[in-house]
Design a protein around this motif. Structure first.
Motif, mmCIF file in Angstrom:
data_model
loop_
_atom_site.group_PDB
_atom_site.id
_atom_site.type_symbol
_atom_site.label_atom_id
_atom_site.label_comp_id
_atom_site.label_asym_id
_atom_site.label_seq_id
_atom_site.Cartn_x
_atom_site.Cartn_y
_atom_site.Cartn_z
ATOM 1 N N SER A 1 -3.592 -7.484 3.061
ATOM 2 C CA SER A 1 -4.594 -7.180 2.019
ATOM 3 C C SER A 1 -4.785 -8.410 1.140
ATOM 4 C CB SER A 1 -4.120 -6.062 1.096
ATOM 5 O OG SER A 1 -3.937 -4.885 1.790
ATOM 6 N N HIS B 1 -6.705 -6.396 -8.683
ATOM 7 C CA HIS B 1 -7.397 -5.736 -7.572
ATOM 8 C C HIS B 1 -8.685 -5.170 -8.168
ATOM 9 C CE1 HIS B 1 -8.401 -2.587 -4.684
ATOM 10 N NE2 HIS B 1 -7.601 -3.186 -3.815
ATOM 11 N N MET C 1 -1.726 0.133 0.065
ATOM 12 C CA MET C 1 -1.833 -1.317 0.259
ATOM 13 C C MET C 1 -1.178 -1.717 1.586
ATOM 14 S SD MET C 1 -1.135 -4.206 -2.604
ATOM 15 C CE MET C 1 0.545 -4.662 -2.255
#
Ligand SMILES: Cc1cc2nc3c(=O)[nH]c(=O)nc-3n(C[C@H](O)[C@H](O)[C@H](O)COP(=O)(O)OP(=O)(O)OC[C@H]3O[C@@H](n4cnc5c(N)ncnc54)[C@H](O)[C@@H]3O)c2cc1C
Ligand code: FES
Length: 337
Positions: free
Chosen positions: A185, A141, A181
């Motif tokens: 996503s 991420h 999250m």
């Protein structure tokens, strides 16, 4: 650039001065063994026969001073300072599989108990992740360093990746997973990684010992064994603090359905209603088996559990070559995404 030669396989490859020997081997498609990639687990150990290597931050914890004196090195943390010649046993199975960086979407987040979430990732239809049951991926991420998580489903459905994520108190990424999250996503994954996978060329009975979310890769290996029609005996030991930490009933279901699967849950801090085994999970194995000489052992979970199993099982006759493990050490960084 320096040349690294493995005297066992005869393979030679070039490494840049700022590239670890392990990164060089992986980028050349070689099946060097490894686990944490961060100098903790010791799984990448090799012997330096010729040349010189160095570590950026001193000798890592995964190797003892005595081993360093015996010319052992940790390729995941060391850099070649000259051309080097080393001895390490490569694994053909992982060499055949390409490590990929792929986009993925969070398809589902399911809370299995207070501090474990099942995260299901979907890989785009035109892509697939080939992996061996038991391996892990790095979850990527942009706001965090990459984090390692074991794949908890068998490889026969490669469009979906299931992860069992334990919430770490004060942990940046796992708190993000639990609190921020969302389904849909977008993330990236890099993998498959590691040399913890089911050895399918063996007939030996297996003991699988999991601590907490170490059950994830055990689940992948057992599902794969069932799917592939293997009838090898599997004794599954799952250790946790309390009953709610045994976050899936699957192993009970396997044990009821398949006569070659046995399941023993072991709690270290049970409440008064618990009728089952109490203590540390590796101690339960030591109690139940007179000798481990004929067994393959797969151990996965907290580093202390994996180390205790490694040290004590050898004294019960287990051969080191039959011990496969993934130790859930701290997060590591990957060099490129
Ligand atoms: C090969 C491999 C496979 C893994 N597979 C899984 C898996 O399937 N499921 C899973 O839940 N975890 C797994 N882990 C552990 C997982 O990568 C870490 O828990 C995660 O990176 C923590 O990230 P964080 O940002 O929340 O914590 P950080 O912000 O990085 O750390 C916060 C604090 O917690 C400590 N810490 C970090 N990780 C751990 C840990 N594992 N145990 C105890 N203390 C820790 C740190 O030292 C620090 O003090 C695996 C680790 C490895 C190396
Ligand atoms: S110490 Fe090198 S991979 Fe873990």
């Amino acid at each position: 650039m320096f040349t690294v030669e493995n005297q066992v396989s005869g393979n030679r490859f070039e490494v840049a001065q700022d590239e670890t020997i392990l990164d060089g081997a992986i980028s050349h498609g070689l099946g060097f063994p490894y686990g944490c990639q961060n100098g903790f687990c010791g799984k990448c150990k090799a012997t330096l026969m010729e040349g010189e290597v160095g570590y950026l931050e001193g000798i890592p914890p995964g190797i003892t001073p005595a081993e360093v004196s015996d010319n052992m090195i940790l390729p995941c943390k060391c850099y070649a300072k000259t051309d080097v010649s080393i001895v390490v046993t490569e694994l053909e199975s992982i060499a055949d599989i390409e490590v990929k960086t792929l986009p993925c979407k969070v398809a589902k987040i399911e809370h299995l108990n207070e501090d474990v979430a099942k995260v299901v990732l979907k890989i785009p239809g035109n892509e697939a992740l080939q992996y061996l049951a038991g391996q892990y991926i790095d979850l990527i991420h942009p706001d965090f360093e990459p984090r390692a998580f074991s794949i908890a489903n068998a490889p026969h459905n490669t469009g979906i990746i299931e992860l069992h994520v334990r919430l770490i108190s004060g942990g940046k990424f796992t708190n993000f997973v639990f609190n921020e999250m969302q389904e849909k996503s977008l993330l990236k994954i890099q993998g498959p990684k590691g040399s913890f996978y089911l050895r399918e060329d063996s007939e030996k009975p297996m003991i699988m010992i999991a601590g907490g979310t170490g059950f994830g890769p055990v689940k992948a290996m057992v599902e794969h064994a069932i799917e592939s029609g293997s009838r090898r005996k599997i004794d599954i030991y799952w250790g946790a603090r309390s009953e709610q930490d045994l976050y899936m009933s699957l192993p009970n279901e396997w044990a009821e359905k398949f006569d070659y699967i046995n399941f023993v849950p072991v709690l270290s801090m049970p409440d008064d209603n618990w009728q089952g085994r109490v203590g540390y999970v590796h101690d339960a194995v030591l109690t139940d088996f007179e000798t481990l000489t004929n067994y393959e052992v797969y151990a996965c979970g907290p580093p202390e559990m994996v180390k205790s199993a490694a040290n004590t099982f050898v004294k019960k006759g287990m051969f080191e070559k039959n011990f496969f493990n993934d130790s859930f050490d701290f997060a590591h960084q990957v060099s490129s995404v």
